[in-house]
Design a protein around this motif. Structure first.
Motif, PDB file in Angstrom:
ATOM      1  N   HIS A 296       0.836  -1.210   0.000  1.00  0.00           N
ATOM      2  CA  HIS A 296       0.000   0.000   0.000  1.00  0.00           C
ATOM      3  C   HIS A 296       0.864   1.250   0.000  1.00  0.00           C
ATOM      4  O   HIS A 296       0.599   2.206  -0.751  1.00  0.00           O
ATOM      5  CB  HIS A 296      -0.910  -0.017   1.221  1.00  0.00           C
ATOM      6  N   LEU A 297       1.922   1.257   0.812  1.00  0.00           N
ATOM      7  CA  LEU A 297       2.799   2.421   0.889  1.00  0.00           C
ATOM      8  C   LEU A 297       3.556   2.633  -0.414  1.00  0.00           C
ATOM      9  O   LEU A 297       3.781   3.764  -0.847  1.00  0.00           O
ATOM     10  CB  LEU A 297       3.780   2.259   2.051  1.00  0.00           C
ATOM     11  N   ASN A 298       3.954   1.534  -1.059  1.00  0.00           N
ATOM     12  CA  ASN A 298       4.682   1.642  -2.323  1.00  0.00           C
ATOM     13  C   ASN A 298       3.792   2.144  -3.450  1.00  0.00           C
ATOM     14  O   ASN A 298       4.247   2.856  -4.355  1.00  0.00           O
ATOM     15  CB  ASN A 298       5.284   0.287  -2.706  1.00  0.00           C
ATOM     16  N   GLU A 299       2.521   1.769  -3.407  1.00  0.00           N
ATOM     17  CA  GLU A 299       1.595   2.154  -4.474  1.00  0.00           C
ATOM     18  C   GLU A 299       0.998   3.543  -4.250  1.00  0.00           C
ATOM     19  O   GLU A 299       0.479   4.163  -5.177  1.00  0.00           O
ATOM     20  CB  GLU A 299       0.468   1.118  -4.576  1.00  0.00           C
ATOM     21  N   SER A 300       1.104   4.018  -3.014  1.00  0.00           N
ATOM     22  CA  SER A 300       0.529   5.323  -2.689  1.00  0.00           C
ATOM     23  C   SER A 300       1.480   6.446  -3.105  1.00  0.00           C
ATOM     24  O   SER A 300       2.703   6.289  -3.095  1.00  0.00           O
ATOM     25  CB  SER A 300       0.248   5.413  -1.188  1.00  0.00           C
ATOM     26  N   ASP A 301       0.914   7.587  -3.445  1.00  0.00           N
ATOM     27  CA  ASP A 301       1.709   8.774  -3.760  1.00  0.00           C
ATOM     28  C   ASP A 301       1.934   9.648  -2.527  1.00  0.00           C
ATOM     29  O   ASP A 301       2.481  10.743  -2.630  1.00  0.00           O
ATOM     30  CB  ASP A 301       1.004   9.605  -4.847  1.00  0.00           C
ATOM     31  N   ASP A 302       1.499   9.145  -1.371  1.00  0.00           N
ATOM     32  CA  ASP A 302       1.584   9.928  -0.141  1.00  0.00           C
ATOM     33  C   ASP A 302       2.959   9.756   0.494  1.00  0.00           C
ATOM     34  O   ASP A 302       3.208   8.804   1.232  1.00  0.00           O
ATOM     35  CB  ASP A 302       0.480   9.487   0.825  1.00  0.00           C
ATOM     36  N   LYS A 303       3.876  10.691   0.212  1.00  0.00           N
ATOM     37  CA  LYS A 303       5.236  10.594   0.743  1.00  0.00           C
ATOM     38  C   LYS A 303       5.266  10.783   2.252  1.00  0.00           C
ATOM     39  O   LYS A 303       6.105  10.198   2.940  1.00  0.00           O
ATOM     40  CB  LYS A 303       6.135  11.629   0.068  1.00  0.00           C
ATOM     41  N   GLU A 304       4.352  11.607   2.767  1.00  0.00           N
ATOM     42  CA  GLU A 304       4.304  11.823   4.211  1.00  0.00           C
ATOM     43  C   GLU A 304       3.938  10.532   4.935  1.00  0.00           C
ATOM     44  O   GLU A 304       4.478  10.233   6.005  1.00  0.00           O
ATOM     45  CB  GLU A 304       3.308  12.935   4.544  1.00  0.00           C
ATOM     46  N   LEU A 305       3.027   9.790   4.360  1.00  0.00           N
ATOM     47  CA  LEU A 305       2.619   8.519   4.961  1.00  0.00           C
ATOM     48  C   LEU A 305       3.800   7.547   4.962  1.00  0.00           C
ATOM     49  O   LEU A 305       4.053   6.863   5.965  1.00  0.00           O
ATOM     50  CB  LEU A 305       1.439   7.935   4.183  1.00  0.00           C
ATOM     51  N   LEU A 306       4.504   7.479   3.848  1.00  0.00           N
ATOM     52  CA  LEU A 306       5.664   6.598   3.744  1.00  0.00           C
ATOM     53  C   LEU A 306       6.741   7.011   4.729  1.00  0.00           C
ATOM     54  O   LEU A 306       7.334   6.167   5.423  1.00  0.00           O
ATOM     55  CB  LEU A 306       6.205   6.629   2.316  1.00  0.00           C
ATOM     56  N   ARG A 307       7.006   8.305   4.825  1.00  0.00           N
ATOM     57  CA  ARG A 307       8.034   8.769   5.755  1.00  0.00           C
ATOM     58  C   ARG A 307       7.653   8.442   7.192  1.00  0.00           C
ATOM     59  O   ARG A 307       8.509   8.033   7.990  1.00  0.00           O
ATOM     60  CB  ARG A 307       8.228  10.285   5.615  1.00  0.00           C
ATOM     61  N   SER A 308       6.395   8.593   7.528  1.00  0.00           N
ATOM     62  CA  SER A 308       5.936   8.280   8.882  1.00  0.00           C
ATOM     63  C   SER A 308       6.165   6.807   9.206  1.00  0.00           C
ATOM     64  O   SER A 308       6.635   6.464  10.293  1.00  0.00           O
ATOM     65  CB  SER A 308       4.456   8.621   9.037  1.00  0.00           C
ATOM     66  N   ALA A 309       5.860   5.925   8.246  1.00  0.00           N
ATOM     67  CA  ALA A 309       6.057   4.487   8.466  1.00  0.00           C
ATOM     68  C   ALA A 309       7.536   4.164   8.656  1.00  0.00           C
ATOM     69  O   ALA A 309       7.906   3.383   9.555  1.00  0.00           O
ATOM     70  CB  ALA A 309       5.488   3.702   7.286  1.00  0.00           C
ATOM     71  N   VAL A 310       8.395   4.757   7.832  1.00  0.00           N
ATOM     72  CA  VAL A 310       9.839   4.526   7.946  1.00  0.00           C
ATOM     73  C   VAL A 310      10.343   5.017   9.296  1.00  0.00           C
ATOM     74  O   VAL A 310      11.117   4.333   9.989  1.00  0.00           O
ATOM     75  CB  VAL A 310      10.596   5.223   6.794  1.00  0.00           C
TER      76      VAL A 310
END
Length: 350
Positions: A296-310
């Motif tokens: 989901h994170l890879n397919e999403s364009d939401d960089k903030e969401l990805l950064r939060s997960a990392v």
């Protein structure tokens, strides 16, 4: 010579007579859309008043229209449509707004509960919170099918909010009463589980967003959903994540850990996003939901969401998993092959 005011009033009177089936002048109404005609004349009235016209008032027009809105010989659905047109163009008094509320309530009830006498709905009772609650409880007791269940939700959306204290307790919260009935219908198989669970989720999300579903009520609803079995894992989890209560989160995390294999429909994008926004990425790392979350994170364009997960993974001491998530994202070149360089470069880019 007729004035503009005379023309507008004559049209309104003609439309009222036509709806009552006794037009006062000989005009062929075949093919005439009465509602469209009413909308047009009220629009003209609004423009007339805005331009400073003072020979005709909204109240004078409403005096002509109220009898047709209160005419019980006319179907409720027709009266509701007329009221919608009036509401669109005129500034209504509190009494007229109450009339609209009564008509809309009657329309919803008439369409869903064929055996309920809508003429018995007392406008004065409906104007009070106690009266609305009494009607709601009566309808809940007579609800046995999906259409009626949906109508309960529609009524709560239609009515004014109850006092804040009503929503704090599971025994008085109207949304909880409706959800309880929905889950009873599932238990006794009156309606399909999937349909009612979607409705329960819709109700929970809407009422929570409006501060009508506190932690106590969410806790109660979570336990009711968990009592339905593991097959409702998506809905119980999403309901729990509506709250920021860590105790509720732990309850669903324990359920997630028990699941050994995901089936279609066990999660969705909304649920996966909530894992991140509620800072639960490290909690679901050992569960079967982590793989779908990465996708989901890879397919999403939401960089903030990805950064939060990392960041959650890094702060939790899961450097390797954090780097793996970075590697799998399309935002970083594959040439970065070490954990430290991947995370360092990722932090600078983001």
């Amino acid at each position: 010579m007729a004035t503009p005011e005379d023309v507008m009033m004559d049209v309104v009177r003609f439309l009222v007579s036509a709806w009552q089936g006794e037009p006062t002048i000989e005009i062929d109404t075949e093919g005439l859309d009465l509602l469209e005609a009413l909308s047009h004349v009220l629009k003209e009235l609004k423009g007339y008043l805005q331009d400073g016209g003072d020979m005709l008032s909204e109240e004078e027009v409403m005096d002509e229209l109220r009898p047709i809105c209160e005419n019980k010989d006319l179907s409720i659905s027709t009266r509701v449509e007329i009221l919608k047109v009036i509401e669109k163009h005129l500034a209504l008094s509190s009494e007229d707004q109450q009339l609209i509320s009564v008509m809309r309530t009657g329309n919803v009830v008439a369409l869903a509960w064929k055996d309920v006498d809508v003429s018995a709905i007392d406008p004065e009772e409906l104007a009070t919170a106690d009266g609305r609650n009494t009607l709601l409880e009566s309808l809940i007791a007579q609800t046995n099918e999906e259409k009626q269940a949906q109508a309960l939700v529609t009524l709560l959306q239609l009515w004014p909010n109850f006092e804040e204290k009503v929503y704090s307790s599971t025994s008085s919260n109207p949304w909880i009463k409706v959800c309880d009935k929905l889950l009873q219908l599932v238990q006794y198989k009156h309606i399909s589980k999937q349909e009612v669970l979607e409705l329960v989720w819709h109700v929970s999300k809407e009422s929570s967003g409006s501060d009508m579903l506190g932690s106590e009520c969410i806790f109660w609803l979570l336990e009711r959903l968990q009592g339905c079995g593991i097959k409702v894992i998506k809905y119980s989890t999403k309901v729990a994540l509506l709250s920021d209560d860590s105790v509720l989160h732990e309850k669903v995390i324990e359920d997630l850990k028990k699941l050994e294999k995901l089936e279609e429909g066990d999660c969705d994008e909304e649920m996966l996003t909530a894992f991140v926004t509620r800072n639960l990425v490290t909690k679901i790392l050992p569960t079967v939901f982590y793989g779908p979350l990465v996708s989901h994170l890879n397919e999403s364009d939401d960089k903030e969401l990805l950064r939060s997960a990392v960041n959650q993974l890094q702060n939790g001491g899961y450097e390797r998993e954090a780097a793996s998530l970075v590697f799998s994202s399309s935002s970083l070149p594959r040439s970065l092959c070490t954990i430290s360089s991947a995370l360092a470069t990722y932090s600078k880019w983001m």
